[in-house]
Design an enzyme around this catalytic site. Structure first.
Site, mmCIF file in Angstrom:
data_model
loop_
_atom_site.group_PDB
_atom_site.id
_atom_site.type_symbol
_atom_site.label_atom_id
_atom_site.label_comp_id
_atom_site.label_asym_id
_atom_site.label_seq_id
_atom_site.Cartn_x
_atom_site.Cartn_y
_atom_site.Cartn_z
ATOM 1 N N LYS A 52 65.829 58.761 46.063
ATOM 2 C CA LYS A 52 66.415 60.016 45.590
ATOM 3 C C LYS A 52 67.783 60.218 46.241
ATOM 4 O O LYS A 52 68.752 60.576 45.576
ATOM 5 C CB LYS A 52 65.481 61.198 45.902
ATOM 6 C CG LYS A 52 64.215 61.203 45.030
ATOM 7 C CD LYS A 52 63.178 62.235 45.461
ATOM 8 C CE LYS A 52 61.907 62.108 44.614
ATOM 9 N NZ LYS A 52 60.821 63.026 44.997
ATOM 10 N N GLN A 96 59.018 66.660 49.918
ATOM 11 C CA GLN A 96 58.251 65.534 49.362
ATOM 12 C C GLN A 96 56.759 65.721 49.641
ATOM 13 O O GLN A 96 56.354 66.049 50.758
ATOM 14 C CB GLN A 96 58.752 64.211 49.981
ATOM 15 C CG GLN A 96 58.149 62.953 49.372
ATOM 16 C CD GLN A 96 58.507 62.733 47.905
ATOM 17 O OE1 GLN A 96 59.554 63.139 47.426
ATOM 18 N NE2 GLN A 96 57.624 62.074 47.173
ATOM 19 N N ASP A 119 62.332 70.851 41.980
ATOM 20 C CA ASP A 119 61.090 70.169 41.596
ATOM 21 C C ASP A 119 60.310 70.990 40.559
ATOM 22 O O ASP A 119 59.379 70.476 39.937
ATOM 23 C CB ASP A 119 60.189 69.998 42.833
ATOM 24 C CG ASP A 119 60.172 68.568 43.364
ATOM 25 O OD1 ASP A 119 60.405 67.640 42.573
ATOM 26 O OD2 ASP A 119 59.901 68.403 44.572
HETATM 27 N N1 GUN Z 1 55.288 63.396 45.298
HETATM 28 C C1 GUN Z 1 54.994 62.706 44.179
HETATM 29 N N2 GUN Z 1 55.820 63.093 43.175
HETATM 30 C C2 GUN Z 1 56.629 64.048 43.693
HETATM 31 C C3 GUN Z 1 57.676 64.840 43.134
HETATM 32 O O1 GUN Z 1 58.033 64.758 41.950
HETATM 33 N N3 GUN Z 1 58.278 65.700 43.993
HETATM 34 C C4 GUN Z 1 57.896 65.833 45.285
HETATM 35 N N4 GUN Z 1 58.529 66.720 46.039
HETATM 36 N N5 GUN Z 1 56.924 65.129 45.819
HETATM 37 C C5 GUN Z 1 56.296 64.244 45.019
#
Ligand code: GUN
Length: 292
Positions: A52, A96, A119
């Site tokens: 990311k 995350q 998110d």
């Molecule tokens: N863990 C698995 N997928 C995601 C996501 O799209 N965002 C976040 N913050 N954590 C995740």
């Protein structure tokens, strides 16, 4: 059979975002800034978060990675979130998931300022999404909509089976595909671990979204000819023939399902890169919202 190439499509989207950033720069507007918090050192989470951050650099965003130890308390994490909420330079941020056991995930997600919740996990954004109001859409379902749109896969009036009811993927995916929207208007069934005779549903489905997290679960005998299959799974399966000791497997047995499918996403290179591209898209939107 057509491969829904998430890698190429996400590169196209990132190019579009990079141009938008250049235009902002030329106009003297703020450069988007995404922050990510990671707690602990789970290998897969670290890989996702570093991708990311790397993607932010690629499109010209600023990025901040906040790396906290495994034993971080809930209070400490809430304190970090509050600091990001207040930081005027941060347009959007993510925490995350999953989080270590001592931290209440729901409490953490509720602490994020909904305007910076790129998110789309805060109840305000989930509520807005459900009511067809403008909001940040969760990146994985949003990426799947975008992939279907860019490959002109018809969803209107189609029978869709979403396998998995997670808050991050299955639940929002089922809501979005049933809505009156360009990629939507589908008849959606949401299946989960208590569903009986799953194959009876999947065999009738025009589109299947597999998001249950079990490697190679969906097999060729469970689908009909001409099906569209979206594979959200990404499980590390031990494999001694690989240097890193594992291979990445989707929720779909690609070998058998691809023989019957009209469209299918690969793993890796399908949904994963799209998720990152849509997170960037949400961050650009968060930044643009603050121009007003
Ligand atoms: N863990 C698995 N997928 C995601 C996501 O799209 N965002 C976040 N913050 N954590 C995740």
């Amino acid at each position: 059979m057509i491969i829904l190439d998430g890698k190429k499509t996400s590169d196209d989207i990132k190019d579009e975002i990079a141009i938008a950033v250049q235009n902002r720069r030329a106009k003297g507007l703020k450069i988007p800034h995404l922050a990510a918090i990671i707690v602990g050192n789970d290998g897969a989470s670290m890989t996702y978060v570093s991708s990311k951050v790397k993607s932010c650099q690629k499109v010209g965003f600023n990025s901040t990675l906040i790396d906290l130890p495994e034993d971080t308390s809930e209070e400490q994490l809430l304190h970090e979130i509050e600091a990001l909420n207040k930081d005027k330079d941060i347009d959007g941020f993510i925490v995350q998931l999953p989080l270590p056991g001592q931290i209440d995930e729901q409490k953490v997600l509720m602490a994020v300022d909904p305007d910076k919740d790129v998110d789309g996990f805060h109840p305000v954004n989930v509520g807005k999404m459900t009511l067809d109001l403008p909001s940040f859409l969760p990146a994985t379902p949003f990426g799947i909509l975008e992939l279907l749109e860019r490959y002109d896969v018809e969803t209107s009036g189609k029978d869709v089976v979403v396998i998995g009811r997670s808050h991050i993927v299955g639940r929002p995916m089922s809501i979005l595909l049933s809505q009156k929207r360009k990629v939507g208007n589908a008849t959606v069934t949401i299946a989960h671990s208590r569903t009986k005779n799953l194959a009876e549903f999947t065999k009738k489905a025009d589109i299947i979204v597999a998001a249950l997290g079990i490697a190679e679960f969906l097999t060729g005998d469970m689908v009909k000819e001409g099906v569209t299959v979206i594979d959200v799974g990404i499980t590390r399966v031990p494999d001694s023939s690989k240097k890193r000791g594992y291979r990445l497997a989707g929720d779909v047995d690609f070998e058998s399902v691809s023989k019957k499918a009209a469209y299918i996403t690969p793993v890796p290179g399908g949904v994963g890169p799209m998720t990152i591209a849509m997170l960037l898209k949400n961050t650009l939107k968060a930044c643009e919202n603050r121009d007003k």
